[in-house]
Motif scaffolding. Structure first.
Motif, PDB file in Angstrom:
ATOM      1  N   GLY A  64       0.867  -1.475   0.088  1.00 17.78           N
ATOM      2  CA  GLY A  64      -0.140  -0.111  -0.023  1.00 17.78           C
ATOM      3  C   GLY A  64       0.623   1.228   0.115  1.00 17.78           C
ATOM      4  N   TYR A  65       2.044   1.050  -0.594  1.00 17.57           N
ATOM      5  CA  TYR A  65       2.812   2.503  -0.817  1.00 17.57           C
ATOM      6  C   TYR A  65       2.319   3.463  -1.626  1.00 17.57           C
ATOM      7  N   ARG A  66       2.600   4.580  -1.060  1.00 19.54           N
ATOM      8  CA  ARG A  66       2.288   5.716  -1.937  1.00 19.54           C
ATOM      9  C   ARG A  66       3.452   6.660  -2.444  1.00 19.54           C
ATOM     10  N   VAL A  67       3.860   6.849  -3.668  1.00 20.30           N
ATOM     11  CA  VAL A  67       4.935   7.451  -4.062  1.00 20.30           C
ATOM     12  C   VAL A  67       4.426   8.841  -4.660  1.00 20.30           C
ATOM     13  N   THR A  68       5.149   9.689  -4.102  1.00 24.98           N
ATOM     14  CA  THR A  68       5.120  11.083  -4.803  1.00 24.98           C
ATOM     15  C   THR A  68       6.144  11.575  -5.665  1.00 24.98           C
ATOM     16  N   THR A  69       5.981  11.817  -6.908  1.00 26.74           N
ATOM     17  CA  THR A  69       7.315  11.739  -7.824  1.00 26.74           C
ATOM     18  C   THR A  69       7.447  13.549  -7.863  1.00 26.74           C
ATOM     19  N   THR A  70       8.374  13.963  -8.565  1.00 24.40           N
ATOM     20  CA  THR A  70       8.614  15.419  -8.788  1.00 24.40           C
ATOM     21  C   THR A  70       7.902  15.870 -10.056  1.00 24.40           C
TER      22      THR A  70
END
Length: 826
Positions: free
Chosen positions: A291-297
């Motif tokens: 359930g990981y949430r990754v925020t990119t640039t």
């Protein structure tokens, strides 16, 4: 009466025997099964398998990946009607029984006895028992497993509240098509959130647990509708809904269809880079289910602009080289067969924004076509006017005289919609790449690795190594300035023959124009991209010093050829490495590391990974951790910028110790180029746009733009790299097979228009950033023909900038003091 007494005695004895056997059975169960039951404490902190989700910087979903699609919801986030639908379908006495429904269990036991234990029987499992089975037990069908399930259900009921158990069930249950839980199922079947579902749709979801793979509204619509209507009947019977709602819901048709992940932003290349990074750090199993949430640039607005620029640029290039003809046909007789057109078009997938279509009818003035979704469109002469027949990469046939001379009924072609108008198109044979960075942080703002990820997953920004050509020259000129040259230095633009070990032959470089201009000032040579000047510069400085100098821009020395062709960009480099190197000129001389991830968090918001950023940060604790660093900073400033008062009290107030928790403290960027050299190179690249090969960029109407075109031998690779407003962008356009793009296809014609289209969006609301000349630069009058300094009034004199310790000689040995005004020193 005598006969009744023995019967009573027998009955009493039988009762006690059964009672004894029951006690023995319970004892056996207690001693053998109960000790093996798992602890239910873990249910309080249960971690449901949730897919990996990747977002842009402004929180638009870019990718969802995982074996199970799940959107966990709290019980109070689920509509009451939805909960009632599941209770009606699965366990209407859930809130009154202790975890086991004795009536249902008795019925199941009776049916099991009648079947002589030969198979499964319906009924008997409460919602609590299903939770026990889903979380702790297997799906094995046996009496022992059923006993464990019942005992575990009783144990769960003692530990958790009814709402907690129901919440686990509604989030855990498999509902078909990789959807686990009602949140994911609502999205998969209807493209809605649970609170947007109609009563009929809620009943359909509640009908799924019995046979989710077989009787779902997509795989088995008829059986699914029967089951849905049964659920609605049960809801009416239990008083959950009234007659009117029941009738309306039963009349609603099956409107389910498959909805994939709601991808809000198409950034497939960055999504794949991010997925690989997360898997490398966490492992595939953990990454895809944790359930990981990754925020990119990535900024969604810029990513869309980058996609659009690449597609428009490739279409513009492709049109210049003509129409390669129809790729497929349908026999005209087949056009009349029902469903035949749709069947053929379904076999041809869209590529980027190029959709397949079949010509239904064609006349001299108009062609009628059907798209894959059944829409009918028309093409007039203006929509096909560009389609001159392709002969070879440099030769085209005559323009089409009529529409039907180009298109015939049965032809399968590609169309592209531009400004709501459909136009004839084709899949380009060339490819392009675009990457844009924040010059001060290295954050990747947009990245496009080709025309379309689905057609080719090869990332041309990070994986394709191509020769940068003349876009490499600013790095050579930078080395020249740090080895005694200046913008007014004269270098002979004349033929030269050199032995190049990297090419294993004698090398005769030429200018693109095939003309020679004699002694040329370096600024002018940069503006007009004179090849021979760059080669002579390298030969004058020496190959070894140049190769030792260039790694400061982030290049690996072993990727730089050991020959003079290096001066013309013969190294094989990625567009990302070129963009990183140009950032040095854009940010004042600092080396930054490109980065595309802001943070990785758990579904609860706990930070698990945050890259260590490189930032231009003079006051970062790493850079100035103590008073010693302050004093060193003051000394450095005095050496490079002249006398200046340093207020130590003021500076020390900004030096707070790094926090024990929170974001990673950024690493201070290393200054790899002096401010003076950086400013001079930038000013020369600004002139490339004002006066040279980058003039198309003047359309942006900004004064802070700087950049350089690049074109390689045989016109195989074309580039434009440049910056403005703190944004650095590199564009490459070429062919994967390394064939020529055709005569006159230079960087200024192919790559630069893409750069301009993208930067028009990227620079919106960004103020111009025009750096002041740094301390140590002076401005002087020069003779443009000789590069020598002259006095005011000299005919044709022009101003030029120089490093104060590297001024050109005065014409006729005149004294420096007679020529320089003190106000000309910065």
């Amino acid at each position: 009466m005598v006969r009744i007494k023995p019967l009573i005695v027998f009955s009493i004895r039988l009762f006690f025997l059964i009672f004894a056997l029951g006690l023995i059975g319970l004892l056996v169960v207690w001693l053998t099964i109960v000790p093996t039951l798992p602890s239910v404490d873990s249910l309080r902190d249960v971690r449901l398998q949730v897919p990996l989700r990747i977002y842009s910087a402004d929180q638009e979903l870019m990718l969802e990946v995982g074996e199970q699609r799940r959107l966990p919801l709290a019980i109070d986030e689920m509509p009451e009607t939805l909960r009632q639908a599941f209770l009606a379908a699965e366990d209407d006495r859930f809130y009154s029984h202790p975890g086991i429904d004795w009536r249902g269990t008795a019925r199941a036991v009776w049916l099991y006895g009648l079947s002589l234990g030969r198979g499964r029987v319906p009924g008997g499992s409460t919602i609590t028992q299903q939770v026990a089975r889903r979380f702790f037990l297997s799906t094995e069908y046996s009496v022992t497993r059923k006993l464990r399930e019942m005992l575990l259900a009783l144990k769960i009921e003692r530990e958790l509240s009814k709402d907690e158990i129901f919440e686990l069930y509604l989030n855990k249950e498999f509902l078909g098509h990789r959807a686990y839980g009602v949140g994911a199922a609502a999205q998969v079947y209807y493209g809605k959130t649970v609170d947007e579902l109609s009563l009929a749709e809620m009943a359909m979801l509640a009908a799924l647990p019995k046979a989710p793979s077989r009787d779902n509204p997509l795989s088995g619509p008829e059986r699914a509708m029967i089951r849905r209507n049964w659920v609605l009947d049960r809801m009416l019977e239990l008083g959950y809904i009234d007659e009117a709602a029941h009738a309306q819901a039963r009349a609603e048709p099956n409107n389910a269809r498959y909805h994939g992940s709601v991808q809000e932003l198409d950034a497939s290349w960055v999504s794949e880079m991010t997925r690989q990074r997360v898997v490398d750090r966490l492992g595939a199993e953990e990454a895809y289910s944790g359930g990981y949430r990754v925020t990119t640039t990535i900024e969604s607005r810029l990513q869309r602009a980058a996609d659009r620029a690449v597609r428009d640029g490739l279409q513009a290039y492709d049109r210049r080289h003509g129409w390669r003809g129809v790729q497929q046909r349908i026999e005209e007789e087949a056009l009349l067969e029902p469903g035949r057109i749709e069947e053929r078009l379904a076999q041809i997938r869209p590529v980027a924004d190029l959709v397949p279509a079949v010509v239904i009818e064609s006349t001299p003035e108009l062609a009628t076509l059907r798209l894959d979704r059944g829409e009918i469109v028309t093409l007039g002469p203006e929509a096909v006017a560009w389609a001159r027949p392709y002969i070879d990469v440099n030769t085209l046939g005559s323009a089409p005289e009529s529409v039907d001379a180009l298109l015939q009924a049965g032809d399968i072609v590609r169309l592209r919609q531009v400004d709501e108008q459909w136009q004839l198109a084709q899949v380009p044979e060339a490819q392009a790449a675009l990457v844009s960075l924040d010059a001060e942080t290295g954050a990747i703002l947009a990245l496009v690795g080709g025309l379309e990820f689905g057609r080719s997953q090869f990332n041309r920004v990070t994986q394709s190594r191509r020769q940068p050509g003349s876009s490499f020259k600013p790095f050579i000129y930078s080395a020249a300035f740090d080895h005694g040259f200046n913008p007014a230095s004269l270098v002979n633009d004349a033929p030269v023959v050199v032995d190049d070990p990297s090419m294993e032959r004698a090398w005769r470089p030429t200018n693109f124009s095939q003309r020679f201009h004699g002694p040329t000032r370096l600024r002018e040579a940069m503006i007009h991209s004179r090849n021979l000047v760059s080669v002579r510069l390298l030969m004058s400085i020496g190959l070894a010093p140049i190769r030792n100098y260039l790694p400061r821009f982030g290049f690996e020395q072993d990727e730089l050829p050991a020959g003079p062709s290096l001066a013309l960009g013969s190294a094989s480099l990625t567009p990302l490495s070129i963009a990183r190197a140009y950032a040095v000129f854009a940010n004042g001389g600092y080396s930054i590391e490109p980065e595309f991830i802001h943070r990785v968090e758990t579904s609860e918001g706990e930070m698990v990974y945050e890259p260590s950023w490189t930032r231009i940060c003079p006051d970062c604790p790493e850079r100035l951790p103590a008073m010693t660093a302050i004093e060193e900073s003051a000394e450095d400033t005095a050496e490079t910028a002249g006398p200046r008062r340093i207020d130590l009290d003021e500076i020390s107030e900004t030096l707070e110790p790094p926090p024990l928790v929170g974001p990673v403290v950024p690493r201070a960027a290393e200054q790899v180029l002096s401010p003076q050299t950086t400013w001079l190179i930038r000013s020369m690249m600004s002139d490339v746009i004002r006066l040279g090969t980058g003039r198309r960029a003047l359309a942006l109407g900004r004064d802070d733009l700087a950049g350089k075109t690049g074109t390689t031998n045989d016109l195989r690779d074309t580039w434009f790299s440049g910056f403005g407003g703190g944004v650095v962008t590199t564009v490459w356009l070429g062919r994967d097979d390394n064939e020529t793009l055709g005569s006159w296809e230079q960087g200024g014609r192919t790559a630069l228009p893409l750069w301009v289209d993208f930067m028009a969006v990227a620079l919106e609301n960004r103020p111009e950033q025009l750096p002041e000349p740094p301390v140590g630069l002076v401005q002087a009058l020069i003779d443009p023909d000789t590069g020598e300094r002259v006095r005011p009034g000299f005919p044709g004199a022009m101003t030029e900038w120089f490093q104060a310790d590297n001024l050109p000689p005065m014409r006729e040995s005149e004294d420096l003091e007679q020529d320089l005004d003190p106000y000309d020193i910065y």
